[in-house]
Scaffold this active site. Structure first.
Site, mmCIF file in Angstrom:
data_model
loop_
_atom_site.group_PDB
_atom_site.id
_atom_site.type_symbol
_atom_site.label_atom_id
_atom_site.label_comp_id
_atom_site.label_asym_id
_atom_site.label_seq_id
_atom_site.Cartn_x
_atom_site.Cartn_y
_atom_site.Cartn_z
ATOM 1 N N ASP A 176 0.840 -1.201 0.000
ATOM 2 C CA ASP A 176 0.000 0.000 0.000
ATOM 3 C C ASP A 176 0.871 1.246 0.000
ATOM 4 O OD1 ASP A 176 -2.309 -1.396 -0.126
ATOM 5 O OD2 ASP A 176 -3.031 -0.929 1.882
ATOM 6 N N ASP A 231 0.490 4.122 1.448
ATOM 7 C CA ASP A 231 0.483 5.004 2.622
ATOM 8 C C ASP A 231 1.094 4.366 3.864
ATOM 9 O OD1 ASP A 231 -1.476 3.133 2.996
ATOM 10 O OD2 ASP A 231 -3.109 4.545 3.354
ATOM 11 N N TRP A 242 -13.151 0.583 -1.557
ATOM 12 C CA TRP A 242 -12.232 0.277 -0.451
ATOM 13 C C TRP A 242 -12.665 -0.987 0.280
ATOM 14 C CZ3 TRP A 242 -12.411 -0.426 4.774
ATOM 15 C CH2 TRP A 242 -11.173 -0.374 5.453
ATOM 16 N N GLU A 245 -10.914 -6.952 -0.151
ATOM 17 C CA GLU A 245 -10.119 -7.783 -1.052
ATOM 18 C C GLU A 245 -8.980 -8.486 -0.312
ATOM 19 O OE1 GLU A 245 -7.847 -4.298 -0.412
ATOM 20 O OE2 GLU A 245 -9.907 -4.430 -1.121
ATOM 21 N N ASP A 246 -8.478 -7.879 0.775
ATOM 22 C CA ASP A 246 -7.417 -8.523 1.549
ATOM 23 C C ASP A 246 -7.968 -9.668 2.395
ATOM 24 O OD1 ASP A 246 -8.844 -6.808 3.121
ATOM 25 O OD2 ASP A 246 -7.155 -5.625 3.801
ATOM 26 N N MET A 256 1.204 4.972 9.257
ATOM 27 C CA MET A 256 0.389 5.345 8.108
ATOM 28 C C MET A 256 0.515 6.841 7.860
ATOM 29 S SD MET A 256 -3.687 4.741 7.394
ATOM 30 C CE MET A 256 -3.457 3.022 6.947
ATOM 31 N N HIS A 316 -3.976 10.905 6.067
ATOM 32 C CA HIS A 316 -4.881 11.264 4.969
ATOM 33 C C HIS A 316 -6.304 10.916 5.386
ATOM 34 C CE1 HIS A 316 -5.636 7.060 3.643
ATOM 35 N NE2 HIS A 316 -4.408 6.854 4.090
ATOM 36 N N ARG A 333 -9.432 8.867 5.481
ATOM 37 C CA ARG A 333 -9.674 7.449 5.261
ATOM 38 C C ARG A 333 -11.015 7.240 4.562
ATOM 39 N NH1 ARG A 333 -8.714 4.000 10.436
ATOM 40 N NH2 ARG A 333 -8.632 2.387 8.842
#
Length: 373
Positions: free
Chosen positions: A219, A221, A282, A285-286, A312, A315, A317
């Site tokens: 990822d 971030d 978002w 998928e993980d 992280m 930003h 979310r």
């Protein structure tokens, strides 16, 4: 002792010339006295358990002192060896022209590293790493790396975060003596974001460029805090994130989390058919990926709480949006329970996309893809 005494007497009396009997008598008596003392000490030790235990304890203490001293010597020699490793490698290369294997673990790793989240420009970033080849390729000059790794980063309107990540991550990859190349996979502007499809495309695009045995899906971030966190593939499926600091200094341990940063060996990722292509927006998928790994019985490991800490980049979310939460719940309750059932037909073999643009930039290979699902 009686036999010894009589033997000496016979020898003395047989000699023809005159002998000083008083002198020889003193010698015989001295030998007899020493023999009696040794005999007494032996039998007193055997028949006296306390004295025997004391002697045993003295021997144990002596052996412990020897082992401590040996450990100190080994530690000093190991430190000298670690300091001399790279110069020795350079000398070997200079002498015979053949690169030896890189040391494992690399002697340049220190553990915790300082975070730098300050924004950086493209020009400053390129000046920081002049030794990277176009497309973000790097390999050790003085030894043969044990790991050839493709780093795959999905991106969507996060160029500033990408520069911060690269500025922080590239030195760690170099210190781990990896033969690596960085791929940044970006989705076409009009397409709805699909992280799973992007990472599948990144895997396939990397294999079209070169042959890799290890793939790290990262990822944009998340910044690693420890350079000993393995950016190679220690097992078939490895999760590098054990806890995340969201900017407030508090680390949240991710016991069931399998996203953020994961590494897969090539055959393992092909065996689970990669990521699902059905999760738009978002999340989830993980979790689907974790179900696939467990269903196929692959070995899944996680970095320790010491090496697996990440920070992280601050930003907004995605779950702060109401409709994003609604879509997330739909995926969680409808798509996720059917994850393993559609695994054979949903993944790498169904990732339909078109490569819009492929650019070899100074620090990474930039690939823009358009979904055709």
């Amino acid at each position: 002792m009686g036999n010894l005494f009589s033997s000496i007497c016979v020898v003395l009396f047989r000699r023809r010339r005159r002998v000083n009997y008083a002198k020889w008598l003193k010698v015989v008596l001295t030998v007899q006295m020493i023999s009696l003392v040794i005999t007494y000490m032996y039998f007193s030790t055997v028949n006296n358990p306390s004295l025997s235990r004391e002697l045993d304890e003295m021997n144990v203490q002596l052996s412990e002192l020897k082992s401590v001293e040996l450990a100190k010597r080994n530690k000093v020699s190991e430190g000298l060896q670690r300091n001399r490793t790279l110069p020795q490698i350079r000398r070997k290369v200079a002498h015979n022209g053949v690169k030896p294997e890189c040391p494992s673990p690399p002697p340049t790793l220190v553990g915790a590293v300082e975070l730098n989240v300050k924004p950086i420009s493209d020009l400053e970033l390129s000046k920081s790493f002049p030794d990277l080849s176009p497309g973000g390729k790097w390999r050790p000059r003085h030894c043969q790396s044990n790991h050839r790794v493709a780093i795959i980063i999905p991106n969507r309107d996060r160029d500033e975060h990408l520069r911060i990540l690269l500025n922080h991550l590239v030195p760690i990859l170099k210190k781990q003596l990896l033969d690596f190349r960085i791929y940044v996979i970006e989705q076409y502007v009009s397409d709805q974001f699909n992280r799973g499809m992007l990472l599948n495309a990144g895997f396939l695009e990397a294999l079209r460029s070169d042959e890799y045995e290890c793939f790290v899906f990262h990822d944009i971030d998340l910044l690693p805090e420890n350079d000993q966190n393995p950016y190679w593939c220690p097992t078939m499926a490895h999760h590098l994130v054990s806890s995340i600091n969201y900017g407030d200094g508090n680390y949240i341990y991710m016991s069931q989390y399998f996203g953020g940063v994961t590494s897969f060996r090539k055959k393992a990722f092909q065996k689970i058919n990669g990521f699902s292509n059905n999760y738009y927006g978002w999340g989830c998928e993980d979790d689907d990926l974790s179900y696939r790994v467990d269903f196929m019985g692959l070995e899944k490991t996680r970095s320790s709480k010491i090496t697996g800490n990440y920070t992280m980049i601050n930003h907004d979310r995605a779950l702060s949006n109401f409709w994003t939460r609604v879509k997330y719940l739909y995926k969680w309750f409808y798509l996720l329970p059917k994850a393993t059932g559609r695994m054979k037909s949903d993944g790498l073999n169904s990732a339909k996309y078109r490569t819009v643009k492929r650019t070899l930039k100074e620090l990474y290979t930039h690939v823009i893809v358009k979904s055709e699902l």
